[in-house]
Design an enzyme around this catalytic site. Structure first.
Site, PDB file in Angstrom:
ATOM      1  N   GLY A 125       0.776  -1.238   0.000  1.00  0.00           N
ATOM      2  CA  GLY A 125       0.000   0.000   0.000  1.00  0.00           C
ATOM      3  C   GLY A 125       0.805   1.284   0.000  1.00  0.00           C
ATOM      4  N   GLU A 166       4.150   3.913   5.753  1.00  0.00           N
ATOM      5  CA  GLU A 166       2.879   3.188   5.689  1.00  0.00           C
ATOM      6  C   GLU A 166       1.842   3.982   4.898  1.00  0.00           C
ATOM      7  OE1 GLU A 166       1.161   0.761   5.742  1.00  0.00           O
ATOM      8  OE2 GLU A 166       1.225  -0.483   7.530  1.00  0.00           O
ATOM      9  N   ASP A 167       0.866   3.273   4.365  1.00  0.00           N
ATOM     10  CA  ASP A 167      -0.240   3.954   3.702  1.00  0.00           C
ATOM     11  C   ASP A 167      -1.234   4.476   4.731  1.00  0.00           C
ATOM     12  OD1 ASP A 167      -1.093   1.373   4.409  1.00  0.00           O
ATOM     13  OD2 ASP A 167      -1.968   0.904   2.455  1.00  0.00           O
ATOM     14  N   ASP A 203      -4.588   2.082  11.040  1.00  0.00           N
ATOM     15  CA  ASP A 203      -6.008   1.876  11.339  1.00  0.00           C
ATOM     16  C   ASP A 203      -6.103   1.419  12.806  1.00  0.00           C
ATOM     17  OD1 ASP A 203      -8.755   1.494  10.774  1.00  0.00           O
ATOM     18  OD2 ASP A 203      -8.431  -0.543  10.095  1.00  0.00           O
ATOM     19  N   LYS A 236      -6.281   6.749  10.875  1.00  0.00           N
ATOM     20  CA  LYS A 236      -7.666   6.608  11.357  1.00  0.00           C
ATOM     21  C   LYS A 236      -7.616   6.430  12.862  1.00  0.00           C
ATOM     22  CE  LYS A 236      -9.751   3.827   7.723  1.00  0.00           C
ATOM     23  NZ  LYS A 236     -10.409   2.529   7.467  1.00  0.00           N
ATOM     24  N   PHE A 246     -13.791   3.422   4.798  1.00  0.00           N
ATOM     25  CA  PHE A 246     -12.850   2.589   4.050  1.00  0.00           C
ATOM     26  C   PHE A 246     -12.444   3.331   2.787  1.00  0.00           C
ATOM     27  CE2 PHE A 246     -11.077  -0.772   1.514  1.00  0.00           C
ATOM     28  CZ  PHE A 246     -10.336  -1.468   2.451  1.00  0.00           C
ATOM     29  N   VAL A 247     -11.147   3.563   2.650  1.00  0.00           N
ATOM     30  CA  VAL A 247     -10.657   4.354   1.523  1.00  0.00           C
ATOM     31  C   VAL A 247      -9.808   3.519   0.568  1.00  0.00           C
ATOM     32  CG1 VAL A 247     -10.767   6.610   2.662  1.00  0.00           C
ATOM     33  CG2 VAL A 247      -8.728   5.199   2.948  1.00  0.00           C
ATOM     34  N   ARG A 273      -5.503   0.341  -6.353  1.00  0.00           N
ATOM     35  CA  ARG A 273      -4.300   1.000  -5.821  1.00  0.00           C
ATOM     36  C   ARG A 273      -3.810   2.117  -6.743  1.00  0.00           C
ATOM     37  NH1 ARG A 273      -2.315  -2.182  -1.566  1.00  0.00           N
ATOM     38  NH2 ARG A 273      -2.521  -4.426  -1.842  1.00  0.00           N
TER      39      ARG A 273
HETATM   40  P1  IMP Z   1      -4.103  -1.895  11.056  1.00  0.00           P
HETATM   41  O1  IMP Z   1      -3.178  -3.060  11.325  1.00  0.00           O
HETATM   42  O2  IMP Z   1      -5.489  -2.147  11.534  1.00  0.00           O
HETATM   43  O3  IMP Z   1      -3.549  -0.586  11.543  1.00  0.00           O
HETATM   44  O4  IMP Z   1      -4.281  -1.812   9.501  1.00  0.00           O
HETATM   45  C1  IMP Z   1      -3.271  -1.444   8.695  1.00  0.00           C
HETATM   46  C2  IMP Z   1      -3.468  -1.963   7.285  1.00  0.00           C
HETATM   47  O5  IMP Z   1      -4.840  -2.236   6.996  1.00  0.00           O
HETATM   48  C3  IMP Z   1      -3.023  -0.922   6.315  1.00  0.00           C
HETATM   49  O6  IMP Z   1      -1.646  -1.037   6.016  1.00  0.00           O
HETATM   50  C4  IMP Z   1      -3.901  -1.201   5.128  1.00  0.00           C
HETATM   51  O7  IMP Z   1      -3.289  -2.172   4.313  1.00  0.00           O
HETATM   52  C5  IMP Z   1      -5.175  -1.774   5.699  1.00  0.00           C
HETATM   53  N1  IMP Z   1      -6.243  -0.776   5.784  1.00  0.00           N
HETATM   54  C6  IMP Z   1      -6.744  -0.200   6.897  1.00  0.00           C
HETATM   55  N2  IMP Z   1      -7.719   0.671   6.604  1.00  0.00           N
HETATM   56  C7  IMP Z   1      -7.826   0.673   5.275  1.00  0.00           C
HETATM   57  C8  IMP Z   1      -8.661   1.406   4.350  1.00  0.00           C
HETATM   58  O8  IMP Z   1      -9.498   2.261   4.697  1.00  0.00           O
HETATM   59  N3  IMP Z   1      -8.465   1.122   3.031  1.00  0.00           N
HETATM   60  C9  IMP Z   1      -7.547   0.215   2.582  1.00  0.00           C
HETATM   61  N4  IMP Z   1      -6.748  -0.476   3.403  1.00  0.00           N
HETATM   62  C10 IMP Z   1      -6.892  -0.252   4.740  1.00  0.00           C
HETATM   63 MG    MG Z   2      -3.061  -2.923   2.558  1.00  0.00          MG
END
Ligand code: IMP
Ligand code: MG
Length: 185
Positions: free
Chosen positions: A52, A106-107, A110, A138, A159-160, A172
């Protein structure tokens, strides 16, 4: 035929952050990062979390003036629009990080699960420093306490997709960040 709709003819979702805003915010972030790493002992390692972050990496790297090396790591943590809550290392780093300055790219952060896992993993490589730059944040979804040193944009709990972010592997390549409206999720 079951191919994804072309973004040209059928734009999906609604634009949350357009390409102009993305590019000017990245220029600002690059200025902050350049200033923070002005006295490096060796090139800064930009550690991109695949897949991402690669568009963010490409634009940020070209805006930085400090010397950098590029490195990649891959994890799997998300399926569809639901976090699986567990993180699996798919590809580890392939260079020594000992005594190096590492900036994870990171992208989006979350729940924080992915970054908490990666932070722990990277620290075992004994780098000189580890910080995190994430294009999106987020905050309202956070489950693990993590520090995001450089944040592009704080976004609401939607969700983006686009600019590196995917829905089940696609979208992507969209140049703007869009909110994907999913029914029933
Ligand atoms: P986390 O481990 O919950 O912080 O999630 C991190 C990963 O979840 C990111 O690197 C993304 O790949 C994916 N992710 C979380 N939210 C989104 C979203 O809104 N769109 C697309 N990918 C997301
Ligand atoms: Mg991802």
């Amino acid at each position: 035929m079951n191919t994804p709709a072309s973004p040209e003819t059928t734009p999906i979702g609604t634009v949350l952050i357009d390409r102009t805003e993305i590019s000017s915010r990245i220029a600002e972030l690059a200025g902050e990062i350049d200033a923070a790493y002005a006295s490096l002992e060796s090139p800064l390692i930009l550690l991109s979390v695949l897949k991402g972050s690669i568009l963010f990496l490409a634009d940020l790297a070209r805006s930085l003036t400090v010397p950098v090396e590029l490195e990649f790591i891959a994890v799997r943590s998300y399926e569809g629009t639901q976090s699986t809550g567990s993180v699996e290392l798919v590809k580890d780093v392939s260079m020594p990080l000992r005594d190096r300055d590492v900036l994870m790219i990171e992208d989006i952060v979350d729940t924080g699960t992915t970054i908490a896992f990666l932070h722990e993993h990277i620290r075992r490589h004994a780098p000189r420093s580890v910080r995190l730059a994430s294009l999106l944040n987020k905050e309202s979804r956070r489950e693990k306490s993590v520090t995001v040193d450089y944040v592009g944009f704080d976004i609401p709990d939607r969700f983006v997709i686009g600019y590196g972010l995917d829905y089940d592997g696609i979208y992507r390549n969209l140049p703007d960040i869009r909110v994907l409206d999913t029914d029933g999720d």
